[in-house]
Design an enzyme around this catalytic site. Structure first.
Site, PDB file in Angstrom:
ATOM      1  N   ASP A  88      67.324  79.260  95.472  1.00  0.00           N
ATOM      2  CA  ASP A  88      68.583  78.498  95.402  1.00  0.00           C
ATOM      3  C   ASP A  88      69.211  78.351  96.785  1.00  0.00           C
ATOM      4  OD1 ASP A  88      71.074  77.482  94.672  1.00  0.00           O
ATOM      5  OD2 ASP A  88      71.795  79.365  93.810  1.00  0.00           O
ATOM      6  N   ASP A 138      77.128  57.069  82.985  1.00  0.00           N
ATOM      7  CA  ASP A 138      77.498  58.361  82.410  1.00  0.00           C
ATOM      8  C   ASP A 138      76.814  59.515  83.141  1.00  0.00           C
ATOM      9  OD1 ASP A 138      79.082  57.150  80.409  1.00  0.00           O
ATOM     10  OD2 ASP A 138      77.306  56.776  79.193  1.00  0.00           O
ATOM     11  N   GLY A 167      80.726  52.820  85.300  1.00  0.00           N
ATOM     12  CA  GLY A 167      80.134  52.696  83.981  1.00  0.00           C
ATOM     13  C   GLY A 167      78.975  53.623  83.708  1.00  0.00           C
ATOM     14  N   HIS A 182      76.642  81.099  93.201  1.00  0.00           N
ATOM     15  CA  HIS A 182      75.487  80.932  94.086  1.00  0.00           C
ATOM     16  C   HIS A 182      75.538  81.907  95.257  1.00  0.00           C
ATOM     17  CE1 HIS A 182      74.387  77.159  92.020  1.00  0.00           C
ATOM     18  NE2 HIS A 182      75.699  76.989  91.931  1.00  0.00           N
ATOM     19  N   HIS A 212      88.362  81.639  92.029  1.00  0.00           N
ATOM     20  CA  HIS A 212      87.064  81.107  91.609  1.00  0.00           C
ATOM     21  C   HIS A 212      85.995  81.718  92.497  1.00  0.00           C
ATOM     22  CE1 HIS A 212      83.827  78.579  90.278  1.00  0.00           C
ATOM     23  NE2 HIS A 212      83.589  78.222  91.522  1.00  0.00           N
TER      24      HIS A 212
END
Length: 561
Positions: free
Chosen positions: A199, A53, A51, A372, A368
């Site tokens: 990163d 989101d 439930g 990164h 793909h």
């Protein structure tokens, strides 16, 4: 919570999200009671969060400090960096936001879904164009990623220069973007960088990340050889990939249908900004495209992660309004699988294979490329920046640890590398960096529909129990005067047992319920109905567990007559 401030010679760095996780990126810098925020993102819920989101950062540490917040820097337009803005910015006093053109447009378009929110104060940033916010001198610099207008920041402070890399990769042959500007990065590194915040998402991946040109070449092989329709699934925010699909469709004389609200919205924004180029008659409505022969149809949509309501799942389940899989279709998953989505993606692939589709995914062919940096690029970033200190950001704990190890191999002393977690407070000085004893709240804040933060651990645990073992409702009619049961209790079961096939068990539950009520309440005098309900709940729950080794949520309902 008492307000804490940074002393004149100390800068505080406080991550509220994005460390030890992928997504929910948000952090702030504080100098002399002036606060600069970087990104306000969300993350998707985990499988055991029914439930929910989204999950957004906890901003308790910033509440009642709106006068101290000088601004918010946005690195780029991915939702893990901007998605929580509608839920959070108003609570921060609606501070000024600074973002690239594409991120700005996406933020403003999404804000239309929240008409009660105050109008955002948002300004565009330009590569290399410096500006000042409070005590912070900002210099944006373009970084390659898989979305246009991605910026890292040089942040000048009285303590020293800080570099935030944003999500990045080094790409000499990108598609739809200029190549990495190494000379510019080298000049930034000459500014004596005190702290590099870099990163870490691909810190466990060896060598160098793939170039977008490699992906383009492999996608072209698929377009060249496909005899039927081509259906591609990717992230709605992966603008470069969408451009590749459009470009190849035009080259091989295919019309393109876009599926998914977010993808259509992003393409519309990018076309307005000139970031996506397409001939006037290339992108058509799905109904119009499906009228063409199969070998002239390309469909681009969402669902590469097996999302329940996305295009590809609806097609695989036969629920899509217009599209059904037919033999000869080529389906391309042009994204890697986010950890936690493996089962959903496998389910979709199996359904597509069963219906006769040819399926391509990133493990079969390089279709793909991550946005990164892999290990070689992270080392190269250290070479270019030559920082005194390193704070690995953006990644699971294992990724952050491996980034730290990489920095040690590069030659940085271990004491100069900070492996931090969300909610920890870092003190940065010209000669040292350390984690303070103080922490700030950084737990998950869950968004469920219009509710923000009103679903806590107790509610979530109840939902998990309902999903796992179901619900068992016992309705008992009790004589108000005597406290004894009238008639036989009614039972409703959902997700636990099938009532028609469990008559013996239900008979035992009814008898035990009558006995519990009569022993608890049928003794004359005042009756504590809360005690009676709790007694039914606990004893019936224990009984059901002994019989089934499952523990449904037991809900006793007592009706007094």
């Amino acid at each position: 919570m008492p307000k804490t401030t940074a002393s004149a010679e100390t800068l505080r760095v406080v991550p509220l999200g994005g460390l030890g996780e992928v997504g929910r990126n948000m952090m702030y810098l504080e100098y002399h009671e002036k606060i600069l925020i970087i990104d306000i993102g969300f993350r998707m819920p985990e499988e055991d969060m029914p439930g929910i989101d989204y999950i957004i950062p906890n901003i308790t540490a910033l509440k009642n400090r709106s006068k101290d917040i000088v601004g918010v820097l946005i690195t780029h337009g991915h939702y893990d960096h901007i998605g929580a803005i509608p839920y959070i910015v108003s609570q921060l006093g609606n501070p000024p936001l600074f973002a690239g053109n594409l991120a700005k447009a996406i933020i403003l378009r999404r804000q239309e879904d929240f008409p009660s929110n105050a109008k955002l104060r948002i300004s565009s940033i330009v590569d290399g164009q410096k500006f000042k916010i409070g005590p912070f001198a900002i210099e944006p610099f373009r970084q390659n990623h898989n979305i246009t207008d991605n910026f890292g920041f040089v942040i000048g402070t009285p303590v020293g220069n800080i570099v935030h890399t944003s999500d990045f990769k080094f790409d000499d042959t990108p598609v739809n973007d200029p190549p990495t500007d190494y000379e510019r990065l080298k000049k930034i590194g000459q500014k004596k960088i005190l702290l590099l915040m870099s990163d870490s998402t691909n810190a466990e991946e060896p060598n160098h990340s793939l170039s977008e040109q490699t992906i383009m070449d492999n996608l072209e092989d698929i377009f060249k050889n496909a005899q039927g329709r081509i259906i591609t699934a990717t992230f709605a925010s992966l603008i470069n990939r969408i451009q590749q699909i459009i470009t190849l469709s035009e080259k091989y004389n295919r019309k393109v249908a876009l599926e998914g609200h977010s993808m259509k919205m992003n393409v519309e924004i990018c076309k307005q900004l000139g970031y996506i180029r397409a001939k006037r008659d290339t992108i058509l409505k799905t109904k119009e495209v499906l009228a063409y022969p199969d070998n002239r149809i390309a469909i681009a949509g969402t669902g590469a992660q097996g999302e329940e309501r996305a295009m590809l799942m609806r097609i695989a389940n036969g629920d899509h309004q217009h599209i059904r899989i037919q033999k000869g279709d080529t389906v391309v998953f042009s994204s890697s699988v986010i950890p936690g989505n493996e089962r959903s993606v496998q389910f979709v692939k199996d359904r597509l294979y069963k219906q006769g589709a040819h399926v391509f995914h990133y493990k079969m062919l390089d279709i793909h490329a991550s946005g990164h940096a892999n290990k070689d690029e992270l080392t190269q970033m250290l070479d270019l920046m030559n920082p005194k200190f390193l704070l690995p950001i953006h990644g699971q704990f294992s990724m952050i640890i491996n980034h730290a190890k990489l920095a040690q191999e590069w030659g940085m002393p271990e004491k100069n590398i900070i492996v931090a977690e969300n909610g920890q407070v870092l003190s940065l000085k010209k000669a040292s960096i350390a984690i303070e004893k103080e922490t700030v709240p950084a737990n998950y804040i869950m968004v469920d529909g219009l509710g923000v933060g009103d679903v806590g651990e107790v509610v979530l645990r109840d939902r998990q129990n309902l999903a796992k073992d179901g619900m068992f409702v016992i309705i008992v009619v009790v004589d108000r005067q005597t406290g004894t049961v009238k008639g036989s209790p009614d039972i409703i079961s959902r997700g636990f047992i099938y009532l028609r096939e469990s008559k013996d068990l239900l008979k035992q539950v009814r008898k035990r319920t009558v006995d519990i009520v009569n022993s608890s309440a049928g003794h004359g005098g005042p009756i504590n109905w809360i005690y009676v309900r709790d007694n039914i709940k606990n004893k019936v729950s224990d009984f059901l567990f002994t019989k089934t080794e499952r523990r449904p949520m037991v809900l006793p309902v007592i009706i007094e007559v």
